[in-house]
Design an enzyme around this catalytic site. Structure first.
Site, PDB file in Angstrom:
ATOM      1  N   SER A 298       0.833  -1.212   0.000  1.00  0.00           N
ATOM      2  CA  SER A 298       0.000   0.000   0.000  1.00  0.00           C
ATOM      3  C   SER A 298       0.864   1.256   0.000  1.00  0.00           C
ATOM      4  O   SER A 298       2.003   1.255   0.470  1.00  0.00           O
ATOM      5  CB  SER A 298      -0.902   0.025   1.234  1.00  0.00           C
ATOM      6  OG  SER A 298      -1.734  -1.101   1.279  1.00  0.00           O
TER       7      SER A 298
HETATM    8  N1  SAH Z   1      -0.979  -4.768   3.937  1.00  0.00           N
HETATM    9  C1  SAH Z   1      -0.192  -5.073   2.755  1.00  0.00           C
HETATM   10  C2  SAH Z   1      -0.870  -4.645   1.461  1.00  0.00           C
HETATM   11  C3  SAH Z   1      -1.751  -5.711   1.062  1.00  0.00           C
HETATM   12  S1  SAH Z   1      -2.484  -5.741  -0.527  1.00  0.00           S
HETATM   13  C4  SAH Z   1       1.190  -4.467   2.813  1.00  0.00           C
HETATM   14  O1  SAH Z   1       1.487  -3.725   3.747  1.00  0.00           O
HETATM   15  O2  SAH Z   1       1.993  -4.777   1.936  1.00  0.00           O
HETATM   16  C5  SAH Z   1      -3.875  -6.756  -0.043  1.00  0.00           C
HETATM   17  C6  SAH Z   1      -3.557  -8.178   0.325  1.00  0.00           C
HETATM   18  O3  SAH Z   1      -4.781  -8.776   0.751  1.00  0.00           O
HETATM   19  C7  SAH Z   1      -3.033  -9.037  -0.827  1.00  0.00           C
HETATM   20  O4  SAH Z   1      -1.806  -9.622  -0.468  1.00  0.00           O
HETATM   21  C8  SAH Z   1      -4.142 -10.091  -1.019  1.00  0.00           C
HETATM   22  O5  SAH Z   1      -3.669 -11.369  -1.413  1.00  0.00           O
HETATM   23  C9  SAH Z   1      -4.758 -10.130   0.381  1.00  0.00           C
HETATM   24  N2  SAH Z   1      -6.130 -10.651   0.451  1.00  0.00           N
HETATM   25  C10 SAH Z   1      -7.174 -10.452  -0.409  1.00  0.00           C
HETATM   26  N3  SAH Z   1      -8.278 -11.132   0.016  1.00  0.00           N
HETATM   27  C11 SAH Z   1      -7.936 -11.766   1.185  1.00  0.00           C
HETATM   28  C12 SAH Z   1      -8.627 -12.627   2.089  1.00  0.00           C
HETATM   29  N4  SAH Z   1      -9.905 -13.015   1.894  1.00  0.00           N
HETATM   30  N5  SAH Z   1      -7.952 -13.088   3.169  1.00  0.00           N
HETATM   31  C13 SAH Z   1      -6.673 -12.746   3.390  1.00  0.00           C
HETATM   32  N6  SAH Z   1      -5.960 -11.955   2.563  1.00  0.00           N
HETATM   33  C14 SAH Z   1      -6.579 -11.456   1.467  1.00  0.00           C
END
Ligand code: SAH
Length: 203
Positions: free
Chosen positions: A63
Site C-alpha cells: 500500500s
Molecule cells: N498490507 C499489505 C498490502 C496488502 S495488498 C502491505 O502492507 O503490503 C492486499 C492483500 O490482501 C493481498 O496480499 C491479497 O492477497 C490479500 N487478500 C485479499 N483477500 C484476502 C482474504 N480473503 N484473506 C486474506 N488476505 C486477502
C-alpha cells in the site's frame, strides 16, 4: 540493510505525510522506524520512499505509505491492544502495527506471500481469526465489496473495524465502531483504491 541515505529518504517521506493529514505522533514514529525498502525487491529500492503503492508478487501491492499511515491512524492504536490485519501482502503494514500494538495477527490468502513472511496466519480473511478473537481493532488492507460481518463479530465492544468498502474500484474508507453486541456506528473517511478482498485461499 538500512543506511543513512535510507533514513534520510524516510524522514522526508514521513515529513510529507503531516500536511496530508497524518498527525498521530506514534504513527509517524512507527513510519520512521520501519525500513520500507526492505519490503520491496532490491531492484525497486528507489521507489520505496516515494508516496506511492508499488507492485509486489502475485499481482498484489504494498500500500501507499499515506494509506498505511491513514488506516493506522484511524485505528487509534493503544499499546495495550490486540489487532488483526487482513491482507499481509509484503508484511510492511504488519510491521508498522507491531510498533503500535501489544499483539498483531495478520492473515494472507496467497500461499507464496504467506511463505515469504512466515509466522503469520494463512487463511481466508473473511473468516477472521476466531481462535484469537475478540480483537480491539481490525484492519482490512484489501478492498471489500460489502462490510465483512464475521469480522464485526470478532471485535470487542468499543473496538474498531477499518475497512475500504465499495461496489466498484473506488472504495470508501469506513471506520465502524462496535457500540454493543448488535450495534455499530459508521464513519466515512474518503475514497481510496485497493486490490480486491477475495474469498477463499490460494496454494
Ligand atoms: N498490507 C499489505 C498490502 C496488502 S495488498 C502491505 O502492507 O503490503 C492486499 C492483500 O490482501 C493481498 O496480499 C491479497 O492477497 C490479500 N487478500 C485479499 N483477500 C484476502 C482474504 N480473503 N484473506 C486474506 N488476505 C486477502
Amino acid at each position: 540493510m538500512d543506511s543513512y541515505r535510507h533514513k534520510g529518504l524516510r524522514k522526508a517521506l514521513v515529513s510529507s505525510l503531516r500536511p496530508k493529514g497524518i498527525y498521530n505522533e506514534a504513527v509517524l514514529d512507527a513510519m520512521m522506524k520501519v525500513p520500507r525498502h526492505l519490503f520491496l525487491d532490491k531492484a525497486f529500492e528507489e521507489w520505496a520512499y516515494k508516496d506511492q503503492a508499488f507492485p509486489i508478487r502475485e499481482g498484489q501491492t504494498i500500500s501507499q505509505p499515506f494509506t498505511v499511515a491513514f488506516q493506522t491512524q484511524l485505528l487509534e492504536p493503544e499499546k495495550s491492544e490486540k489487532v488483526l490485519e487482513i491482507g499481509t501482502g509484503s508484511g510492511y503494514q504488519a510491521c508498522i502495527l507491531y510498533h503500535l500494538f501489544k499483539k498483531v495477527y495478520t492473515i494472507e490468502r496467497l500461499k507464496t506471500l504467506f511463505d515469504s513472511t512466515q509466522k503469520l496466519l494463512k487463511g481466508d480473511g473473511y473468516k477472521g481469526a476466531p481462535r484469537f478473537a475478540p480483537f480491539d481493532k481490525i484492519l482490512v488492507t484489501a478492498g471489500a465489496s460489502s462490510i465483512p460481518k464475521t469480522l464485526l463479530e470478532q471485535l470487542k465492544i468499543g473496538g474498531y473495524l477499518v475497512v475500504p468498502v465499495g461496489q466498484g474500484d473506488d472504495k470508501e474508507m469506513l471506520r465502524i465502531k462496535k457500540t454493543g453486541e448488535e450495534s455499530y456506528e459508521k464513519e466515512s473517511f474518503g475514497i481510496f483504491r485497493f486490490v480486491p478482498f477475495k474469498k477463499g485461499t490460494v496454494d
